[in-house]
Scaffold this active site. Structure first.
Site, PDB file in Angstrom:
ATOM      1  N   ASP A   1      -7.027  -2.302   4.969  1.00  0.00           N
ATOM      2  CA  ASP A   1      -5.996  -2.426   3.923  1.00  0.00           C
ATOM      3  C   ASP A   1      -6.138  -1.194   3.029  1.00  0.00           C
ATOM      4  OD1 ASP A   1      -4.020  -3.758   2.208  1.00  0.00           O
ATOM      5  OD2 ASP A   1      -5.662  -4.136   0.825  1.00  0.00           O
ATOM      6  N   SER A   2      -5.174  -1.017   2.116  1.00  0.00           N
ATOM      7  CA  SER A   2      -5.301   0.065   1.134  1.00  0.00           C
ATOM      8  C   SER A   2      -6.477  -0.189   0.194  1.00  0.00           C
ATOM      9  CB  SER A   2      -4.014   0.151   0.310  1.00  0.00           C
ATOM     10  OG  SER A   2      -3.795  -1.087  -0.348  1.00  0.00           O
TER      11      SER A   2
ATOM     12  N   CYS B   1      -2.444  -5.550   5.818  1.00  0.00           N
ATOM     13  CA  CYS B   1      -1.683  -4.917   4.746  1.00  0.00           C
ATOM     14  C   CYS B   1      -0.227  -4.926   5.178  1.00  0.00           C
ATOM     15  CB  CYS B   1      -2.192  -3.488   4.590  1.00  0.00           C
ATOM     16  SG  CYS B   1      -1.256  -2.483   3.435  1.00  0.00           S
TER      17      CYS B   1
ATOM     18  N   GLU C   1      -7.078  -4.635  -7.924  1.00  0.00           N
ATOM     19  CA  GLU C   1      -8.134  -3.693  -7.516  1.00  0.00           C
ATOM     20  C   GLU C   1      -9.243  -3.636  -8.563  1.00  0.00           C
ATOM     21  OE1 GLU C   1      -8.752  -1.508  -4.780  1.00  0.00           O
ATOM     22  OE2 GLU C   1      -7.304  -2.844  -3.808  1.00  0.00           O
TER      23      GLU C   1
ATOM     24  N   CYS D   1       2.304  -9.383   0.111  1.00  0.00           N
ATOM     25  CA  CYS D   1       1.307  -8.327  -0.100  1.00  0.00           C
ATOM     26  C   CYS D   1      -0.043  -9.020  -0.079  1.00  0.00           C
ATOM     27  CB  CYS D   1       1.528  -7.640  -1.443  1.00  0.00           C
ATOM     28  SG  CYS D   1       0.180  -6.536  -1.917  1.00  0.00           S
TER      29      CYS D   1
ATOM     30  N   HIS E   1      -2.764  -8.422  -1.385  1.00  0.00           N
ATOM     31  CA  HIS E   1      -3.503  -8.511  -2.647  1.00  0.00           C
ATOM     32  C   HIS E   1      -3.180  -9.809  -3.409  1.00  0.00           C
ATOM     33  CE1 HIS E   1      -4.321  -4.215  -2.117  1.00  0.00           C
ATOM     34  NE2 HIS E   1      -5.159  -4.276  -3.139  1.00  0.00           N
TER      35      HIS E   1
HETATM   36  N1  DGL Z   1      -2.230  -5.034   0.254  1.00  0.00           N
HETATM   37  C1  DGL Z   1      -1.124  -4.267   0.609  1.00  0.00           C
HETATM   38  C2  DGL Z   1       0.038  -4.989   1.186  1.00  0.00           C
HETATM   39  O1  DGL Z   1      -0.158  -6.027   1.772  1.00  0.00           O
HETATM   40  C3  DGL Z   1      -0.892  -2.940  -0.033  1.00  0.00           C
HETATM   41  C4  DGL Z   1      -0.692  -2.868  -1.487  1.00  0.00           C
HETATM   42  C5  DGL Z   1      -0.617  -1.432  -1.913  1.00  0.00           C
HETATM   43  O2  DGL Z   1      -1.557  -0.678  -1.630  1.00  0.00           O
HETATM   44  O3  DGL Z   1       0.397  -1.068  -2.526  1.00  0.00           O
HETATM   45  O4  DGL Z   1       1.158  -4.557   1.118  1.00  0.00           O
END
Ligand code: DGL
Length: 276
Positions: free
Chosen positions: A14-15, A77, A156, A188, A190
């Site tokens: 993931d990011s 992600c 984060e 997302c 996150h």
């Molecule tokens: N967790 C990510 C997603 O599912 C990326 C969020 C990001 O880095 O902008 O889209």
């Protein structure tokens, strides 16, 4: 590429910390599997970046995870899946990939009011994957979208319930509630970490859909189909970050419920990942 067996690890990326919501479900459902988890925190957030840039990141990370012996890759992600999933499958045809797409299908099936809210990044909303999901599953359903600017960065930092985090979610969700939304899709990875705040803004009648358990089930199905599932033992996780290893290590118990060592990786030449 390293030859893989059922004892090889699953690669997850993931990011940043978002993919830990998917890893949590993988740990619950597939506890014998070893996992390599890479957080590309040098580049988080991915959401506002161009698709081409995110695709390059996804390819570099995939090559790194394969070099470390991964037998299957989970693109944990939505943004990287939107930018790169088709491309990764074409580029590495022998590797099974599991990606993410906003869970509009179950939302459309279960909504009573016919109004569904989707929270995801700008890149996810722009991608062909999302367009195809809407086209296939959202017939007769009103879809409301919000990109929740700043929310990924709050998560984060481990800032899961501050007034600022709550304000971002209020801004996204209040207008959706006023328009009759009864189902929220977390598009997302996150966002599952702020479900308690989301739930406190919307009332109990509103369903919040976290796709992580379904994604972990799909990982299990693919491992079985390729006869690569590990049957016994307690799986171990190796964490990698292109950002601050200490900061990620500190967040692991809160976000994942486990501790772990984190190895720093660095980007080289803008396209390749190596252990620092
Ligand atoms: N967790 C990510 C997603 O599912 C990326 C969020 C990001 O880095 O902008 O889209």
């Amino acid at each position: 590429m390293v030859a893989t067996t059922s004892l090889s690890p699953i690669g997850v990326f993931d990011s940043g910390v978002g993919g830990l919501s998917v890893l949590r479900a993988i740990r619950e459902q597939l506890p014998a599997e070893d996992v390599l988890y890479l957080a590309d925190q040098a580049h988080v957030p991915y959401g506002p970046r161009s698709m081409a840039e995110v695709r390059d990141f996804a390819e570099g990370i995939t090559r790194f995870l394969l070099a470390q012996g991964a037998k299957l890759i989970v693109v944990a992600c939505n943004t990287a899946s939107a930018a790169a999933l088709y491309y990764l499958r074409e580029t590495f045809p022998e590797i099974p990939f599991v990606g993410m797409e906003p869970a509009v299908k179950p939302a459309a099936e279960h909504t009573d009011s016919g109004v569904v809210g989707v929270l995801a990044t700008p890149a996810t909303f722009q991608g062909a994957l999302y367009a195809s999901v809407i086209e296939r599953f959202a017939k007769g359903v009103k879809i409301l979208q919000h990109t929740c600017p700043g929310l990924v960065q709050q998560i984060e930092r481990g800032d899961l319930d501050s007034p600022q985090t709550r304000a971002i979610l209020e801004t996204a969700l209040r207008p959706m509630l006023e328009r009759g939304m009864d189902t929220v899709v977390l598009g997302c990875t996150h966002y599952p970490f702020v479900i308690p705040v989301i739930q406190s803004i919307v009332d109990d009648g509103v369903r919040v859909i976290d796709p992580a358990p379904a994604v972990a089930r799909q990982v299990g199905r693919l491992l079985d189909a390729h006869q690569m599932a590990r049957q016994e033992g307690a799986g171990r996780i190796r964490f990698f970050t292109s950002g601050d290893a200490q900061a990620l290590r500190r967040l692991l118990p809160t976000l994942l419920g486990e501790r772990g060592d984190v190895v720093t990786v660095r980007w080289w030449d803008g396209r390749q990942v190596e252990i620092a």
